[in-house]
Design a protein around this motif. Structure first.
Motif, short mmCIF file in Angstrom:
data_model
loop_
_atom_site.label_atom_id
_atom_site.label_comp_id
_atom_site.label_asym_id
_atom_site.label_seq_id
_atom_site.Cartn_x
_atom_site.Cartn_y
_atom_site.Cartn_z
N GLY A 347 0.79 -1.24 0.00
CA GLY A 347 0.00 0.00 0.00
C GLY A 347 0.82 1.27 0.00
O GLY A 347 0.26 2.37 0.06
N LEU A 348 2.16 1.17 -0.08
CA LEU A 348 3.02 2.35 -0.05
C LEU A 348 3.16 2.94 -1.45
O LEU A 348 3.43 2.24 -2.42
CB LEU A 348 4.40 1.98 0.48
N SER A 349 2.97 4.26 -1.56
CA SER A 349 3.20 4.94 -2.84
C SER A 349 3.84 6.30 -2.59
O SER A 349 3.59 6.94 -1.56
CB SER A 349 1.88 5.13 -3.60
N ILE A 350 4.69 6.70 -3.54
CA ILE A 350 5.42 7.97 -3.44
C ILE A 350 5.15 8.77 -4.70
O ILE A 350 5.25 8.26 -5.81
CB ILE A 350 6.95 7.74 -3.33
N LEU A 351 4.81 10.06 -4.53
CA LEU A 351 4.66 10.91 -5.71
C LEU A 351 5.10 12.33 -5.39
O LEU A 351 5.19 12.72 -4.23
CB LEU A 351 3.21 10.89 -6.21
N LYS A 352 5.40 13.06 -6.44
CA LYS A 352 5.82 14.45 -6.30
C LYS A 352 4.72 15.35 -6.82
O LYS A 352 4.17 15.10 -7.90
CB LYS A 352 7.12 14.69 -7.06
N SER A 353 4.42 16.42 -6.08
CA SER A 353 3.37 17.34 -6.50
C SER A 353 3.67 18.74 -5.99
O SER A 353 3.83 18.95 -4.78
CB SER A 353 2.01 16.88 -5.95
N GLU A 354 3.80 19.70 -6.90
CA GLU A 354 3.97 21.12 -6.57
C GLU A 354 5.08 21.34 -5.54
O GLU A 354 4.89 21.99 -4.51
CB GLU A 354 2.66 21.71 -6.05
N GLY A 355 6.26 20.79 -5.81
CA GLY A 355 7.42 21.05 -4.97
C GLY A 355 7.45 20.29 -3.65
O GLY A 355 8.20 20.66 -2.75
N GLU A 356 6.66 19.24 -3.53
CA GLU A 356 6.68 18.45 -2.30
C GLU A 356 6.58 16.96 -2.65
O GLU A 356 6.10 16.59 -3.72
CB GLU A 356 5.55 18.86 -1.35
N ILE A 357 7.08 16.14 -1.74
CA ILE A 357 6.97 14.70 -1.88
C ILE A 357 5.82 14.23 -0.98
O ILE A 357 5.78 14.57 0.21
CB ILE A 357 8.27 13.99 -1.46
N ILE A 358 4.90 13.47 -1.57
CA ILE A 358 3.76 12.95 -0.81
C ILE A 358 3.94 11.44 -0.64
O ILE A 358 4.09 10.71 -1.63
CB ILE A 358 2.42 13.26 -1.51
N ILE A 359 3.96 11.02 0.60
CA ILE A 359 4.13 9.61 0.92
C ILE A 359 2.79 9.08 1.42
O ILE A 359 2.27 9.55 2.44
CB ILE A 359 5.23 9.42 1.99
#
Length: 396
Positions: A347-359
């Motif tokens: 269930g772990l996912s990592i993405l980048k959005s608007e200058g931040e990393i969302i875990i």
């Protein structure tokens, strides 16, 4: 050992009132407390409903509010006379030499950063003297707050790398320059003043990064623009190694207004932002403070507010002392280490959005704002190791 509690946040969120309420609660619990305002637009005395002549008479010195509570509104003009004398006089002379009006020269001689450095002097002074149990600092709006915490590093670098070289060069160049130009050069008294001031500041950087002594509490409102600024402040305090042990969300609409058509949409908006706050600042504790019925002025209302913030908790406690995340350089790339002992790969996912990393992990979500230097880096992989999520970033 003295506790130091810093309150930071965007202008208008209620930092001064929260600072005053916290200091009042601490004094009622038996701590000898001083609350100091670093904000140029002082309103700390107004929160305690002090008479104007009391504040004017003090001229930036501590005022006794009760047996165990003092407040201080730092007056930069007074502090210049007390601590910056020779430096200020040289700068004033320099600006005056350029043809600027005397009054304008005096104003310009108070350079950006003087307020913050003077405030740090008081932090060191009160800690060394040990007169108070707790020092509460009402910081100026976020940008100046960050300058406040960065000043010790900047000053240490200047004194080690530039100060002695500059002093030596001018000692040799000054006699020659006087024959060639009328522009004033700093004399030996100028350098002695800087040196003496720096001596008084030694050790303050160690105080600020000791989580057992110093905590930052971010004050925010449940509004989008405020949250963005609070998130940036959270990142910078974390990068400077200063412990953020609480987020106080002020002016939350109470459930009693939910039936009011005018406020129903506001309620929904605030609820959404409060959910975001828990995700943005996890695992730092979040304190929700309802909007008061009237303005908070005077000790009775400050006491009520302090109960709404802290309940039965002691404000002198360190509510949280673990770094939420850190950036580690590895051969030109970077790794974000996020403490998360309960996570699994499922269930772990990592993405980048608007200058931040969302875990993301199931219903859990954590946001890590990227410093400007890392904005062009992209997440390449992630793994869970020894209770940490490690996100590997590479430059595109």
């Amino acid at each position: 050992m003295m506790r130091i509690i810093l309150f930071s946040g965007k202008g208008g969120v209620g930092k001064t009132t929260i600072s005053a309420a916290t200091a009042y609660r601490l004094s009622r619990l038996g701590y000898k407390t001083i609350v100091v305002s670093l904000d140029p637009a002082h309103s700390l005395g107004d929160a305690f409903d002090l008479l104007e002549e009391e504040k004017t008479k003090a001229k930036g010195l501590p005022i006794r509010v009760s047996e165990s509570l003092f407040l201080q509104e730092i007056d930069i003009q007074e502090e210049v006379d007390r601590y910056w004398g020779d430096v200020y006089r040289f700068l004033e002379l320099l600006f005056n030499t350029t043809g600027l009006d005397q009054v304008v020269s005096e104003e310009l001689a108070i350079l950006p950063g003087m307020e913050e450095v003077t405030s740090l002097l008081y932090v060191n002074k009160y800690y060394r003297e040990g007169e108070f149990d707790v020092l509460v600092l009402d910081l100026p709006p976020t940008g100046e707050s960050l300058r406040f915490v960065s000043m010790p590093t900047v000053l240490k670098w200047y004194m080690r790398k530039i100060f002695n070289v500059e002093r030596t060069i001018l000692k040799v160049a000054r006699p020659v320059a006087r024959r060639l130009t009328d522009v004033p050069l700093p004399d030996e008294e100028y350098f002695k003043a800087l040196e003496n001031f720096y001596e008084k500041l030694k050790g303050v950087d160690e105080l600020l990064v000791d989580p057992g002594i110093t905590s930052v509490r971010l004050v925010a409102n449940p509004e989008k623009m405020v949250l963005k600024e609070s998130q940036r402040a959270f990142m910078y305090f974390n990068l400077f190694g200063i412990n953020v042990d609480g987020v106080i969300v002020n002016k939350v609409l109470p459930p009693t207004v939910e039936s009011c058509e005018h406020f129903s949409r506001w309620m929904l908006t605030q609820r959404r932002h409060i959910e975001d706050i828990h995700a943005l600042f996890y695992p730092v504790p979040v304190f929700l403070v309802p909007l008061m019925e009237d303005e908070v002025v005077g000790v009775d209302r400050l006491e009520t507010l302090s109960e709404l913030i802290y309940g039965d908790a002691d404000p002198a406690r360190v509510f949280h002392r673990e770094k939420p995340y850190e950036f580690v350089e590895q051969g030109g790339d970077y790794v974000i280490k996020l403490r998360a002992p309960f996570l699994t790969k499922d269930g772990l996912s990592i993405l980048k959005s608007e200058g931040e990393i969302i875990i993301r992990w199931r219903n859990f979500k954590s946001h890590v704002l990227l410093p400007r230097k890392l904005r062009e880096y992209e997440p390449k992989s992630a793994k869970i190791e020894e209770g940490y999520v490690k996100v590997y970033l590479s430059k595109t």
